[in-house]
Structure formats: C-alpha cells, structure tokens
Write an enzyme that holds these catalytic residues in place. Structure first.
Site, PDB file in Angstrom:
ATOM      1  N   HIS A   1      -1.633  -6.792   0.117  1.00  0.00           N
ATOM      2  CA  HIS A   1      -1.691  -7.117  -1.305  1.00  0.00           C
ATOM      3  C   HIS A   1      -2.329  -8.510  -1.421  1.00  0.00           C
ATOM      4  CE1 HIS A   1       0.068  -8.313  -5.223  1.00  0.00           C
ATOM      5  NE2 HIS A   1       0.260  -7.027  -5.445  1.00  0.00           N
TER       6      HIS A   1
ATOM      7  N   ASP B   1       5.994  -9.095   4.242  1.00  0.00           N
ATOM      8  CA  ASP B   1       5.962  -8.835   2.808  1.00  0.00           C
ATOM      9  C   ASP B   1       6.753  -7.552   2.586  1.00  0.00           C
ATOM     10  OD1 ASP B   1       5.427  -7.825   0.331  1.00  0.00           O
ATOM     11  OD2 ASP B   1       3.258  -8.124   0.414  1.00  0.00           O
TER      12      ASP B   1
ATOM     13  N   GLN C   1       7.699  -3.830  -1.073  1.00  0.00           N
ATOM     14  CA  GLN C   1       7.844  -2.387  -1.249  1.00  0.00           C
ATOM     15  C   GLN C   1       8.891  -1.777  -0.331  1.00  0.00           C
ATOM     16  OE1 GLN C   1       6.673  -0.923  -3.724  1.00  0.00           O
ATOM     17  NE2 GLN C   1       5.065  -2.318  -4.376  1.00  0.00           N
TER      18      GLN C   1
ATOM     19  N   LYS D   1      11.123  -4.933  -8.490  1.00  0.00           N
ATOM     20  CA  LYS D   1      10.737  -3.641  -7.921  1.00  0.00           C
ATOM     21  C   LYS D   1      11.944  -2.881  -7.395  1.00  0.00           C
ATOM     22  CE  LYS D   1       6.247  -5.445  -6.423  1.00  0.00           C
ATOM     23  NZ  LYS D   1       5.256  -4.838  -7.314  1.00  0.00           N
TER      24      LYS D   1
ATOM     25  N   CYS E   1      -4.228  -4.649  -6.795  1.00  0.00           N
ATOM     26  CA  CYS E   1      -4.172  -5.933  -6.087  1.00  0.00           C
ATOM     27  C   CYS E   1      -4.426  -5.764  -4.593  1.00  0.00           C
ATOM     28  CB  CYS E   1      -2.837  -6.640  -6.306  1.00  0.00           C
ATOM     29  SG  CYS E   1      -2.629  -7.209  -7.980  1.00  0.00           S
TER      30      CYS E   1
HETATM   31  C1  LIG Z   1       3.110  -4.974  -1.086  1.00  0.00           C
HETATM   32  C2  LIG Z   1       3.255  -5.962  -2.209  1.00  0.00           C
HETATM   33  N1  LIG Z   1       3.264  -7.260  -1.938  1.00  0.00           N
HETATM   34  C3  LIG Z   1       3.409  -8.185  -2.890  1.00  0.00           C
HETATM   35  C4  LIG Z   1       3.533  -7.845  -4.201  1.00  0.00           C
HETATM   36  C5  LIG Z   1       3.650  -8.922  -5.211  1.00  0.00           C
HETATM   37  O1  LIG Z   1       4.875  -8.879  -5.855  1.00  0.00           O
HETATM   38  P1  LIG Z   1       5.151  -9.856  -7.054  1.00  0.00           P
HETATM   39  O2  LIG Z   1       4.088  -9.584  -8.070  1.00  0.00           O
HETATM   40  O3  LIG Z   1       6.515  -9.477  -7.532  1.00  0.00           O
HETATM   41  O4  LIG Z   1       5.073 -11.232  -6.529  1.00  0.00           O
HETATM   42  C6  LIG Z   1       3.518  -6.499  -4.544  1.00  0.00           C
HETATM   43  C7  LIG Z   1       3.621  -6.098  -5.955  1.00  0.00           C
HETATM   44  O5  LIG Z   1       2.797  -5.440  -6.524  1.00  0.00           O
HETATM   45  C8  LIG Z   1       3.377  -5.539  -3.521  1.00  0.00           C
HETATM   46  O6  LIG Z   1       3.351  -4.226  -3.821  1.00  0.00           O
END
Ligand SMILES: Cc1ncc(COP(=O)(O)O)c(C=O)c1O
Lengths: 131, 408
Positions: free
Chosen positions: B124, B201, B204, B227, B366
């Site tokens: 992401h 990270d 998910q 999430k 993203c």
């Molecule tokens: C794999 C992953 N990493 C990071 C994020 C970023 O999360 P946040 O927008 O809550 O910081 C997301 C959210 O879309 C994600 O799916």
C-alpha cells in the site's frame, strides 16, 4: 441506472466521433486523473481567425470521462478560442444531462481541464480551471 | 465453524438503511473501512454522554474515568494481539501514521546512506512513500520482493536480497488488492537470520485473522481501528520494548514528557513518549469495544467464515465471461476479490453496481505500483467481512451481468 448511464453517454463512449490525434496541430495538452488513471489528450488546429478549425481527443478511462471528452470536442469545433476559454463545468454537465457526485465530477471535467490548460497555454492543468 | 450471520447483521445499524428507496445496502468494501456494530457506537456515545474529560493529570472524577477507559482499551488491544505489555501498544491515528512513526523515529536514528530497506511490490502507498521520503533525505536504498503472476511473494528472490544484509524488512501481512496472506512468520524469521529488523503492515490482517505478535516475533506491527469494526482516527503501533525504549520521540508536546525546562525536556516513558497532545479518547474507547466485539464472535470463526465466503465468491466470479481475477486462490488469501471486466472501466462497474445498492471500490486502491506490474490502471474490488453473505455475492454477480449488458 438509466439516469447516470443515459444513452447519449453510452453512445459517445462506444462510438466516439472525435477520437484521434491531429498532426500537425497548433495546440496539444494531456493530463491524468490520478484517482483512477483516466488519461485525456487533446489536439487542436486553429484557423487565421483564432477559431477551432478541428480538434480531437485521445486517451482511456471510464465512460463518463471519455463521453464528456467526445461531447466537448464536438461542441468546440468552429468556436473562437476566446469563447472556449470561458467554458465551465456547467457546459459539460448540461451536455451530459446528469448530476454527478464529487468523485465522478472529476472524471467528467478532466477533458475540459485539459482543453483549457492547452488553450491558455499553461504548463500544468489545475482544478481551478474548471471551478 | 459457522457464524450466525443473521444476528451479526442485526448488530450493525447501517444495514437497516437503503441506498435509495427500496434498495438495501450491500456493503462489499470492508477492506477500505468496515462497518461499526452498535456496541462500538454506543461505547463512544456513552463516553461522550457520561465521562468526557481530558485524560492523565486530571484528578477529578471524569478525568479519572476517561483515563481508565483510554488505558483500559489499550489493555484490551494488547491482549488481542498478545503483546507482552500494554506499554508496547502506541496509539496513533492509523496504520499510515504508525509506519511513519517507525520511519521518522526508529529509521532516522538507525539508518544511514546506503543502508538497505526491503519492501515488496504489493505494498500500500502507506508502506512505500515514507521510505521514498527517507530515501530522498538519507540516501537509504530500497529493494522490493517481487510479486509472482499468481499474486504471491517470490520468496527465493527474497532470500537472494537478504544476502545484501538489509537493515529492515517492511511488508504487508495481507494485500489489500490481491488478498494474499503472506507467510509473515517465515519472512520475519529469515529477516532476523540476516540481521534485519521487521515491520509488518497488519492493516488487513489484524481485522480478519488471529495475529499473535509474540508468535510472529515481529519487531513493529501497524494497524487501524476503522478496518476492524472500530472508529476512524485511531490506530496502533506495536513494538518490541527495547526498540521502543531506545527510539527518540516522534511528535513533541504535552503528554509525551516527564519534565520540561525552558531549554530542554525529558521524554516520558512508554507508551506516552509517542503520544503527544490530547489523543483520540472516544476513539480509543470505541477501539476497545471493537476488540471486545471481535473477540466475542471469535477471530477463528471470523476467518473460517470469510474463507468460505471468499471461496464461493471466487467460484461465482470466475464463471462470468470477461472477468479476470487477480491474486491467488482462496487457500492463500483473505476476503478480497479484485477483478477487471472486459474493457469496462472499474469506475463504470462500481457506479452501475451502486445503483443496485452494491458498494464496491474501483481504482488503484492505493497500490499503484502493483497495478502497473499487472499492466492495468485500475481494478474493481469486492471485499468481505463477518457480516456479508452468499446472497450478497449472488447479487454482486447479477450486478456484473447487468454491467455487461449495458456495455456489451
Ligand atoms: C494493506 C494496507 N496498509 C495500509 C493501509 C492504510 O491504512 P490507514 O488509511 O488506516 O492508515 C491500508 C488501508 O487501506 C491497507 O489496506
């Protein structure tokens, strides 16, 4: 579903009349919508009276962005550049005949943004052009 | 294991609404953000109605209550991920901020020009851009574990990269586009053998799988409340104690200090050292309620149910002529189905489905480099959580046939 994907939009998306690239051209500009990767290029030939003699668009993207571009090009051929500079988002929305939320509005206005940046001879297309 | 999805759905007030008259909501966008159960909404409401006050330092009743609720939620979250201590659970705004915290505080103190950070091609943007920024500032080097055609990390390429003695391996536990669940334990073990730190990270994974930070032996782990049935505006950075203690503070201000002089300060102890200013208190309370909620349903039951649903969805989607699915098969992934349909732009797919009340996401989610890798600007993505049903998958499939008709 019919309200957003009116026949005119599907028709212009599937069978655009003005898709292409003019060479030589007097004006050329292109830009992306970073949110969805839509891309539009516009090329224009002008005549001695500073009118749009001919124009084309090229690119890829959703039906709204591509149909808007086709309708827009159709609407500017024969028009003085000064008049083209005055076009705003209402012009596009009138042609599309639909209401759009903020996300899809960006798709619909991409071609107008590209057109105006080109006609004004700007280095970069800014959202302010289509407010 | 089976879930009583009927009664689960009743706990989410949003499913009572229609997107337009007569059209019920079919929410297939939980990967972007999940819906919230009544328990979470009520917990935050109650906090504002009864206990609202600024935390720490205050000695009045409300301040004590608010502090206890804020810190109580931290304890629950620590237990949920099996952290050895709640002190190792740092509240942030979201996953993105948690990763940035590591990039600013740990990496700026520990990485110098030429040091290697290994990422993956399926990250992401939140696990790419902070490292691009550090690269520009520090001259660190970045390498990427390649993604194979079927959406898995190429572990043999990873092993080769490890020969270059990286300082950090930072990767997503579960891809938000492909759904791939990466073998985090193995990636971390190999990184440690090569002498590298690890950042996961878990945006998910924590919402959908049982994640145990001690079993993983991970050094840093980041996730977001929104999430996992919790509110927006709050997330967590988990870290190993010695690492967090050695790190310089991140933002400076109130709460993160032990003592301030006109010309100097002493940083507070963990976790407060990294929590400057008035935090998201109601959100922390909501986060605690979300963790309680997920625990009461059971993470194993949630994973098993999602797996069954994903298997069904992939089966149904692949039957549709013109649908191309991305990512591995159901065995290796979570509840995500990203696809393209003929040459119809994903925006058009999403917009037409929306007319039938079906909420999916369209775009690059993203993860632009990953889309580039597969040679497409955008995908349509349906994602599933504990409240989704097979009937909703069927409606999605019918909706896609309608799109085909319109654009056919
Ligand atoms: C794999 C992953 N990493 C990071 C994020 C970023 O999360 P946040 O927008 O809550 O910081 C997301 C959210 O879309 C994600 O799916």
């Amino acid at each position: 579903m019919d309200d957003l994907y009116r026949e005119v939009i599907i028709e212009h998306y599937k069978n655009p009349g003005y898709r292409g690239h003019l060479d030589p051209h007097d004006i050329q500009f292109e830009d992306n919508n970073p949110l969805c990767g839509d891309h539009i290029e516009i090329t224009i030939q002008t005549d001695e009276n500073e009118k749009v003699a001919d124009a084309r668009f090229d690119g890829h993207g959703c039906a709204i962005s591509q149909a808007s571009a086709d309708l827009l090009i159709e609407s500017i051929i024969g028009k003085p550049l000064d008049e083209v500079k005055q076009l705003n988002k209402d012009h596009i929305l009138e042609m599309l005949g639909i209401e759009l939320g903020p996300v899809r509005l960006k798709c619909a206005l991409l071609s107008l943004k590209v057109l105006k940046a080109g006609v004004y001879g700007l280095g970069e297309a800014s959202d302010d052009l289509v407010e | 294991m089976s879930l009583d999805v009927g009664s689960i759905r009743k706990q989410f007030p949003i499913f009572q609404r229609e997107t337009s008259p007569g059209v019920p909501l079919i929410y297939l966008d939980s990967t972007a953000t999940s819906q919230k159960p009544i328990a979470v909404i009520e917990a935050m409401n109650e906090y504002y109605r009864r206990s609202n006050a600024n935390i720490h330092r205050g000695v009045h009743t409300l301040a004590e209550e608010a502090t206890a609720m804020y810190e109580g939620a931290r304890e629950k979250i620590a237990k949920f991920i099996n952290a050895p201590s709640a002190k190792q659970v740092i509240y942030t705004r979201n996953t993105t901020e948690s990763i940035n915290l590591v990039a600013y505080s740990w990496a700026r103190a520990n990485l110098k020009a030429g040091d290697l950070v290994i990422l993956t091609e399926m990250e992401h943007h939140s696990n790419l851009v902070p490292w691009h920024m550090l690269q520009a500032e520090r001259g660190i080097e970045l390498e990427f574990i390649p993604v194979t055609e079927d959406g898995l990390l190429d572990l043999s390429a990873y092993k080769t990269l490890l020969n270059r003695t990286p300082k950090l391996v930072s990767f997503t536990h579960m891809s938000n586009v492909l759904g791939t669940i990466n073998p985090a334990g193995e990636i971390i073990r190999l990184a440690h053998e090569a002498g590298a730190m690890t950042l996961v990270d878990a945006a998910q994974s924590v919402p959908h799988l049982k994640v145990d930070v001690q079993a993983l032996d991970v050094d840093f782990l980041a996730f977001s409340a929104h999430k996992m049935c919790g509110p927006t505006g709050i997330g967590v950075l988990y870290g190993k104690k010695d690492l967090l203690e050695a790190m310089p503070p991140f933002l400076g201000g109130g709460d993160m200090i032990k003592e301030v002089k006109l010309r100097s300060f002493r940083a507070n102890s963990l976790p407060h050292k990294f929590e400057a200013g008035t935090p998201a208190i109601a959100e922390a309370v909501g986060f605690g309620a979300a963790v309680d909620y997920l625990s009461s349903v059971g993470m194993d039951a949630i994973s098993a149910y999602e797996h069954e649903l994903t298997e069904y969805a992939l089966e149904r989607l692949i039957e549709i002529p013109g649908v191309r699915l991305f990512g591995p098969d159901a065995e290796k992934k979570g509840g995500v189905a990203s696809f393209v349909l003929d040459s119809v732009h994903p925006h058009d797919v999403a917009q037409i489905l929306d007319k039938g009340g079906i909420a999916i996401r369209a775009g690059h989610h993203c993860a632009q480099p990953l889309h580039e890798k597969f040679g497409i600007p955008a995908t349509s993505r349906a994602s599933f959580y504990l409240y989704n049903t097979k009937e909703e998958v069927d409606l999605l499939v019918n909706g896609i046939y309608k799109v085909k008709e319109l654009f056919g």
